[in-house]
Every structure is written in C-alpha cells, then in structure tokens.
Scaffold this active site. Structure first.
Site, PDB file in Angstrom:
ATOM      1  N   ARG A  79       0.780  -1.226   0.000  1.00 16.02           N
ATOM      2  CA  ARG A  79       0.000   0.000   0.000  1.00 16.02           C
ATOM      3  C   ARG A  79       0.824   1.295   0.000  1.00 16.02           C
ATOM      4  NH1 ARG A  79      -2.522   2.691   4.028  1.00 16.02           N
ATOM      5  NH2 ARG A  79      -1.487   1.290   5.462  1.00 16.02           N
ATOM      6  N   PRO A  80       1.242   1.709  -1.160  1.00 17.25           N
ATOM      7  CA  PRO A  80       2.106   2.873  -1.209  1.00 17.25           C
ATOM      8  C   PRO A  80       1.427   4.198  -0.877  1.00 17.25           C
ATOM      9  CG  PRO A  80       1.684   2.038  -3.425  1.00 17.25           C
ATOM     10  CD  PRO A  80       1.061   1.086  -2.467  1.00 17.25           C
ATOM     11  N   CYS A  81       0.140   4.299  -0.944  1.00 18.55           N
ATOM     12  CA  CYS A  81      -0.467   5.606  -0.658  1.00 18.55           C
ATOM     13  C   CYS A  81      -1.923   5.460  -0.266  1.00 18.55           C
ATOM     14  CB  CYS A  81      -0.363   6.508  -1.874  1.00 18.55           C
ATOM     15  SG  CYS A  81      -1.213   5.783  -3.265  1.00 18.55           S
ATOM     16  N   ASN A  82      -2.469   6.571   0.217  1.00 20.86           N
ATOM     17  CA  ASN A  82      -3.850   6.575   0.687  1.00 20.86           C
ATOM     18  C   ASN A  82      -4.879   6.362  -0.404  1.00 20.86           C
ATOM     19  OD1 ASN A  82      -3.130   6.991   3.215  1.00 20.86           O
ATOM     20  ND2 ASN A  82      -3.771   9.133   3.342  1.00 20.86           N
ATOM     21  N   THR A  83      -4.519   6.668  -1.622  1.00 17.49           N
ATOM     22  CA  THR A  83      -5.526   6.638  -2.679  1.00 17.49           C
ATOM     23  C   THR A  83      -5.986   5.230  -3.015  1.00 17.49           C
ATOM     24  OG1 THR A  83      -3.629   6.909  -4.077  1.00 17.49           O
ATOM     25  CG2 THR A  83      -5.092   8.776  -3.912  1.00 17.49           C
TER      26      THR A  83
END
Ligand code: SAH
EC number: 2.1.1.37
Length: 426
Positions: free
Chosen positions: A384-388
């Site tokens: 999960r590299p980012c919130n999006t």
C-alpha cells in the site's frame, strides 16, 4: 434504497449485510466519507465470532465482485466473513491447499499488501499483475486486540504456518489491564478498530468527560450510544473516571507487534509516529504468513522490501528467527528509514541493510548492481504505497488513475525486473 446509493460511494463489507440497520449503515457511510485516512472505520459488527469452529467454514471464497442488475457499472466487493484467509491460529481450515499458476511458482517469493476495502478495480488490477492470484483477505483482529482488514497477494506456500510467540493479547482488556478499573460495563468493546494515522482530539475527550459528569451513575442509553460511537471511531480507551483517551504511540506499537519505542526518539515527532504506525503492517499477521520461509531458508534470506515504512516485514522476519542476510529497503520517508536503521542496529543484525529512497528511481541498472551484489532476492515484499488505494479516502481517492496510485505499478515493475534479471541465463 440507502444500500444501493451506498454502493457507489464505498464498498460494502459483507459483514454489514442485509441485516444491518439503517443507523449502522449511515454510521458506516458517514465515517467512510469523513475519513481521509488510509483506513475505514467500521462498526464492531463482526468483532464477535460467529463461527465456533472449522466445521462451519465449508467454502473458502475470497471475494466476489457483484454487479447490480439495474446498474452494471456499479461494482461492490463482498469480503469474506470471517475474514481469515487460509486460516488464522485460532481458526484453521482442516486442510489448506491452493494451486498456483506455473508462472507464479519459483523464486523470488512475493508478498503484496493493500487495504481490503479498496476502490473499484484495485484488487482486480493487483491480481492481474501478480499472476492472477486472488488476494487472501485477513483481519488482524484474529491476531491481536485491534482490527486491520487487509488483502495479501502472495505466492508463498500456505501449509504449516505458525504464529509468533508469545501470542499477543487478543482483547482490549488483556492488552490494557489497567483500564479495566475505569471501563464502564456499557462499553462492551473487546477489540479496537483499525489503528489509523489520525487520533481523537483533546476537545473530543473533554466533551465526553463533561457529558458523563452530568450523571451520577450510568448515563442514559442515548448518551452511551453517542459516546460509544466516538470511542469506536477514534479508538478511545478508558484511562480514568469518565476519562477516555486516544492510544499512545507505544500502545500502538505493542498492538501492531513492534518492539516498544520502535518509533520513539531520534527527533521523530509524535505526529510522525502516529502516521507511520497508522500505515504499518500488523507484524503478527504478516509473520504468520511468512513463517513458512523459516524451514525453507535455514541460512537466512535476501529481502527486497519496497515501501518499507517502519519495517513491518523486517521485524516480522526477525521475530520469526529468520536471518536477514541482505535487506534492500526502499522507503521515501527519511523518518521511516531512520527508524528501520536504528532498529537494525539495536537488534545487532549481522547482515547488510542497504536503503534507497524512491522506488521510482530503482531502475534496471540499479537492480542489476544490487542483485549482483546480494546474489538474488528470496522475497520481494511491499504494500500500500499511498492513501488513494484505500476505499475510505474520498478526497484524494482517484482509484488507479492518480499520480500517487501509479506507485502501485512500481511494485509490479520492480518484481518483473527482479525476476528477469534473476532468471537470465548466466
Ligand atoms: N508496510 C510498511 C508501511 C507501508 S506504508 C510498514 O510495515 O511500515 C507505505 C510507505 O510507502 C510509506 O512509508 C511511504 O513513505 C512509502 N512511500 C511512498 N511513496 C514512496 C516512493 N515513491 N518510494 C518509496 N517509498 C514510498
């Protein structure tokens, strides 16, 4: 009607189900909309085990994509309940088996994590890029006292997994025995909700205190309910008479399976600690999946860790007693890199820790150099590299099209490069 509208906004967990009340669903939508954080707040609806044993778990189905008859564009994902993937220490399937496509077999092993409630298309894409392997959805509430619903796409064997010992406390009461004295009997929570990057404000906890002070004994049910809603939403715990408080960073460390003070000191702010802990792996959960590596690699492993954060994967492997020969860790945040470096030094590792900052800068040439230095990777782990890529993130959520979301493709790109470099004839 309500449910149908919902489907456009958020994915509906299976557990919310047709029996959920409108109030519960409304809570769920509001919370999902309000939250800009990586994880969604979920009512505790499924925190009570509904299955008492393995016999009831007849059919394992990881997820269904359903299309509504009158609106084929609307997709929802139904997550399994109980969310135990191929099994958890207390709830194991009698026999676990899965067949992997040939293309997924062999070195290196890979392991990719994402928030279970992801926007439309995310899980399809992740699976497509990873040999069409279905995600294994697991809620960490089966491993510790806090929920964390995640999906993992991985090509590791799934038989003979074993948990980290000592087993962590499984209920709030076991995790925080001192709070028992102050815990009102009308707060029946046994598990905390997912640890997120934001915490409840001092204003909120003060509002709760003054609301409770108005009553001699237990407050009326309506007051209890609204206080409980806030407690669930913000993971508040009872720390004194009428006093609730957000979790402290060291309490989060304990719940997530990290050593105490893992994220403390060295100039790291409290906000940074909350941020990093809110995004990290739950170590006991990940360790359970990785435990199969212990017998396979008695001499230790070479690890490529992408989006390493505070080193959930590294800590899990170390706690399993799997020697870390070479770790190449790619993490943009210096604060996080410092945390991993300091953990590495404190645990007297004898291997090498090599760090890089940006996955985007990790091209074929760099990987060739690194691979020729370490001699190939046994495991490529990332998440999960980012919130999006989280279903609850309404503001910056732009599915797979956004700039940040494209980082997801870096995991696939790097894994493919690693495979082709390692499989190239000498
Ligand atoms: N699994 C990790 C946390 C992953 S959260 C753990 O156990 O702690 C995702 C991480 O990706 C964050 O720490 C973020 O700083 C990092 N990140 C975001 N963009 C990145 C990039 N371009 N290159 C490397 N790391 C990045």
């Amino acid at each position: 009607m309500m449910v149908l509208n919902l489907c456009r906004l958020v994915v509906v967990p299976f557990a919310t189900g047709p029996e959920a009340s409108i109030a519960e669903l409304t809570d769920f939508i509001c919370a999902a909309q309000l939250s800009r954080e990586a994880d969604v707040y979920l009512p505790d609806d499924d925190l009570k085990p509904r299955y008492n044993g393995v016999s009831k778990i007849k059919k394992r189905k990881f997820f269904d994509i359903c299309k509504k008859k009158n609106d084929p564009e609307t997709e929802t994902i139904r997550l399994p309940n109980p969310m135990i993937g191929f099994g958890v220490p207390s709830l194991q399937h009698e026999s676990v088996n899965r067949s992997l496509p040939n293309s997924a077999i062999g070195a290196p092993f890979f392991y990719y994590e994402n928030v279970a409630l992801a926007p439309k298309g995310v899980w399809d894409t992740i699976s497509r890029f990873l040999n069409d392997i279905e995600p294994e959805f697991v809620d960490s509430k089966y491993f510790c006292a806090t929920a964390r619903k995640r999906g993992y796409v991985q090509n590791l064997p799934v038989q003979n997994r074993f948990p980290l010992v000592p087993l962590p406390p499984l209920t709030i009461q076991q995790a925080f025995p001192l709070s028992r004295k102050w815990w009102p009997q009308w707060d029946a929570r046994e598990k905390l909700n997912c640890i997120r990057t934001a915490i409840g404000s001092a204003k909120l906890t003060e509002r709760i205190r003054s609301a409770l002070e108005r009553f001699d004994g237990d407050p009326p049910t309506s007051v209890q309910k609204s206080i409980l809603d806030e407690c669930r939403k913000w993971n508040l715990v009872w720390v004194g008479r009428n006093k609730v408080a957000p979790l402290e960073p060291d309490e989060m460390e304990m719940l997530l399976g990290f050593p105490k003070n893992h994220t403390r000191g060295g100039g790291i702010s409290r906000t940074d600690r909350y941020k990093s802990l809110g995004n990290s792996f739950q170590v006991d959960t990940v360790a359970y999946h990785l435990s199969v590596l212990k017998d396979m690699f008695p001499g230790g492993i070479n690890l490529l860790s992408l989006f390493s954060g505070i080193g959930g994967a590294e800590v899990a492997l170390h706690r399993l007693g799997i020697k870390l020969k070479n770790v190449v860790s790619v993490e943009k945040s210096k604060v996080n890199r410092d945390i991993v470096r300091s953990w590495w030094e404190q645990t007297n590792q004898t291997g090498n820790l090599i760090d890089f900052d940006d996955v985007q800068a990790l091209d074929g040439e760099r990987l060739e150099e690194v691979i020729s230095y370490v001699g190939g990777f046994d495991l490529v782990i990332g998440g999960r590299p980012c919130n999006t890529l989280a279903g609850s993130n309404r503001v910056s959520r732009d599915g797979l099209e956004g700039k940040e979301s494209s980082l997801l493709y870096d995991y696939f790109r790097i894994l493919d490069l690693v495979k082709s470099i390692m499989h190239r004839p000498a």
